[in-house]
Scaffold this motif. Structure first.
Motif, PDB file in Angstrom:
ATOM      1  N   GLU A 184      15.732 -72.203  29.895  1.00 18.38           N
ATOM      2  CA  GLU A 184      16.283 -73.537  30.159  1.00 18.38           C
ATOM      3  C   GLU A 184      17.343 -73.449  31.239  1.00 18.38           C
ATOM      4  O   GLU A 184      18.163 -72.532  31.268  1.00 18.38           O
ATOM      5  CB  GLU A 184      16.898 -74.116  28.881  1.00 18.38           C
ATOM      6  N   ARG A 185      17.308 -74.413  32.145  1.00 18.55           N
ATOM      7  CA  ARG A 185      18.325 -74.508  33.175  1.00 18.55           C
ATOM      8  C   ARG A 185      18.567 -75.983  33.495  1.00 18.55           C
ATOM      9  O   ARG A 185      17.629 -76.714  33.798  1.00 18.55           O
ATOM     10  CB  ARG A 185      17.894 -73.757  34.442  1.00 18.55           C
ATOM     11  N   ASP A 186      19.832 -76.417  33.371  1.00 19.45           N
ATOM     12  CA  ASP A 186      20.219 -77.796  33.683  1.00 19.45           C
ATOM     13  C   ASP A 186      19.390 -78.807  32.899  1.00 19.45           C
ATOM     14  O   ASP A 186      18.971 -79.844  33.429  1.00 19.45           O
ATOM     15  CB  ASP A 186      20.067 -78.071  35.185  1.00 19.45           C
ATOM     16  N   GLY A 187      19.169 -78.496  31.613  1.00 26.05           N
ATOM     17  CA  GLY A 187      18.451 -79.434  30.761  1.00 26.05           C
ATOM     18  C   GLY A 187      16.958 -79.484  31.003  1.00 26.05           C
ATOM     19  O   GLY A 187      16.278 -80.386  30.503  1.00 26.05           O
ATOM     20  N   GLN A 188      16.431 -78.523  31.741  1.00 24.44           N
ATOM     21  CA  GLN A 188      14.999 -78.474  32.003  1.00 24.44           C
ATOM     22  C   GLN A 188      14.433 -77.127  31.560  1.00 24.44           C
ATOM     23  O   GLN A 188      15.122 -76.103  31.627  1.00 24.44           O
ATOM     24  CB  GLN A 188      14.709 -78.690  33.500  1.00 24.44           C
ATOM     25  N   TRP A 248      11.501 -74.136  31.751  1.00 23.63           N
ATOM     26  CA  TRP A 248      10.597 -73.498  32.702  1.00 23.63           C
ATOM     27  C   TRP A 248       9.748 -72.464  31.974  1.00 23.63           C
ATOM     28  O   TRP A 248      10.234 -71.715  31.131  1.00 23.63           O
ATOM     29  CB  TRP A 248      11.389 -72.798  33.813  1.00 23.63           C
ATOM     30  N   ARG A 252      11.698 -81.625  29.834  1.00 24.33           N
ATOM     31  CA  ARG A 252      13.075 -82.047  30.086  1.00 24.33           C
ATOM     32  C   ARG A 252      13.724 -82.385  28.752  1.00 24.33           C
ATOM     33  O   ARG A 252      13.134 -83.041  27.888  1.00 24.33           O
ATOM     34  CB  ARG A 252      13.092 -83.275  31.004  1.00 24.33           C
ATOM     35  N   ARG A 253      14.958 -81.902  28.563  1.00 24.11           N
ATOM     36  CA  ARG A 253      15.679 -82.167  27.320  1.00 24.11           C
ATOM     37  C   ARG A 253      16.142 -83.617  27.283  1.00 24.11           C
ATOM     38  O   ARG A 253      16.714 -84.124  28.254  1.00 24.11           O
ATOM     39  CB  ARG A 253      16.873 -81.228  27.186  1.00 24.11           C
TER      40      ARG A 253
END
Length: 339
Positions: A270-274, A276, A296-297
């Motif tokens: 997870e990075r910046d609420g997304q 991968w 996406r969170r």
């Protein structure tokens, strides 16, 4: 493998099979066309980037469907060149040019559905990089001599090119087997009795190998071993995984598809609420060819997204410089992005 290698293989197989029954250029032309035909599936859009990746080398690389297509395709050169009496030989030449394409692809790690439609299992020996000059050059040289010499005086060189390139494939499997043993010993020294293990060559060679070992929590070890290391132990680096994401996103169609296609060699982060999903087989930390944005969170949950490939190859020049040093046995840690 790359398109040039597949074209050369198909053409060389065509020349070797037709022999003196047709002009060398005719055999090379139609063999080369048949050898590149399966890769036309790259023009099919399956709906999103991840499906396009996992469905490439699907039905068009099936030994079953290619075998069924061979007689119809062979009828074309037999009719155009008025060589219907040689139809049986054209059939054999076209069939061999077709089926050797997916068999060669299966030597790479990507994943080739050889037995479609009976199973969608992605076969991949993983002993060859997608581009390797030591495989392609003998084929091209042998084929070039066969085409350059009058009549059939050069077809012996074509056979030699095929023999050398095939021997190189066998060497790659032997080298992979050796490095796999080295990797198992390194893992055992760390107290890991068994773990899913990936051993693949680094770009353009079969001297430097990349090792990835997966662990149940989604973490993994990565290391590099050169056949010129002189017996130096394999050094492995533990890299993190997020078991929570596997629980939360494991049910997504995109994640399940990637997990199946990679045989479990994937990472969720997870990075910046997304979120991968990354294919760990092609590339190295921190750059991979296939890394998909899948969710996406939103509040306490996740919303699935149409997967988009955000993979990268990093700084190619820096990667090649490191590759050349490490390949020769120099004990240098990856100092920058790789291909």
């Amino acid at each position: 493998m790359d398109s040039l290698s597949q074209l050369a293989l198909g053409a060389a197989v065509g020349v070797a099979t037709m022999g003196r029954r047709s002009a060398v250029w005719k055999a090379a032309l139609w063999g080369g066309l048949a050898g590149t035909l399966p890769d036309l599936d790259v023009f099919i859009d399956h709906g999103d980037a991840l499906r396009n990746m996992t469905m490439h080398r699907g039905f068009s690389h099936s030994l079953f469907w290619l075998t069924l297509a061979a007689p119809a395709l062979a009828a074309v050169p037999a009719a155009l060149h008025r060589e219907r009496a040689n139809f049986g030989r054209w059939w054999l030449a076209i069939w061999l040019a077709l089926v050797t394409h997916p068999l060669l692809d299966a030597m790479t790690v990507y994943g080739t559905q050889l037995l479609h439609p009976f199973t969608d299992h992605p076969f991949g020996v993983g002993s060859m990089f997608i581009i390797d000059p030591l495989y392609s050059v003998p084929l091209l040289l042998g084929l070039g001599v066969a085409l350059a010499r009058r009549e059939w005086r050069g077809i012996g060189w074509n056979r030699l090119g095929l023999a050398l390139s095939t021997a190189y494939l066998a060497w790659s499997v032997a080298a992979q087997w050796h490095v796999t043993g080295v990797a198992r010993q390194a893992l055992a020294a760390r107290g890991v009795a068994a773990a899913p293990l990936l051993v693949t060559p680094s770009p353009f060679n079969t001297v430097l190998w990349r090792v990835v070992a997966m662990h149940p929590d989604g973490s993994y070890d990565e290391g590099f071993y050169s056949l010129l290391d002189g017996g130096r132990p394999l050094r492995l680096q533990r890299l993190g995984g997020d078991p929570r994401l596997r629980e939360q996103l494991g049910g997504l169609d995109s994640v399940r598809r990637l997990a199946h296609f990679t045989h479990g060699f994937y990472r969720l982060h997870e990075r910046d609420g997304q979120a991968w999903a990354t294919d760990l087989r092609m590339g190295q930390e921190p750059h991979y060819s296939f890394s998909f944005l899948v969710a996406r969170r939103e509040g306490a949950g996740w919303t699935a997204l149409v997967p988009r490939n955000q993979g990268s190859r990093g700084d190619t020049r820096a990667g090649l410089a490191w590759l050349w040093q490490r390949l020769r046995g120099h004990d240098v840690a990856p100092g920058g992005p790789n291909l």
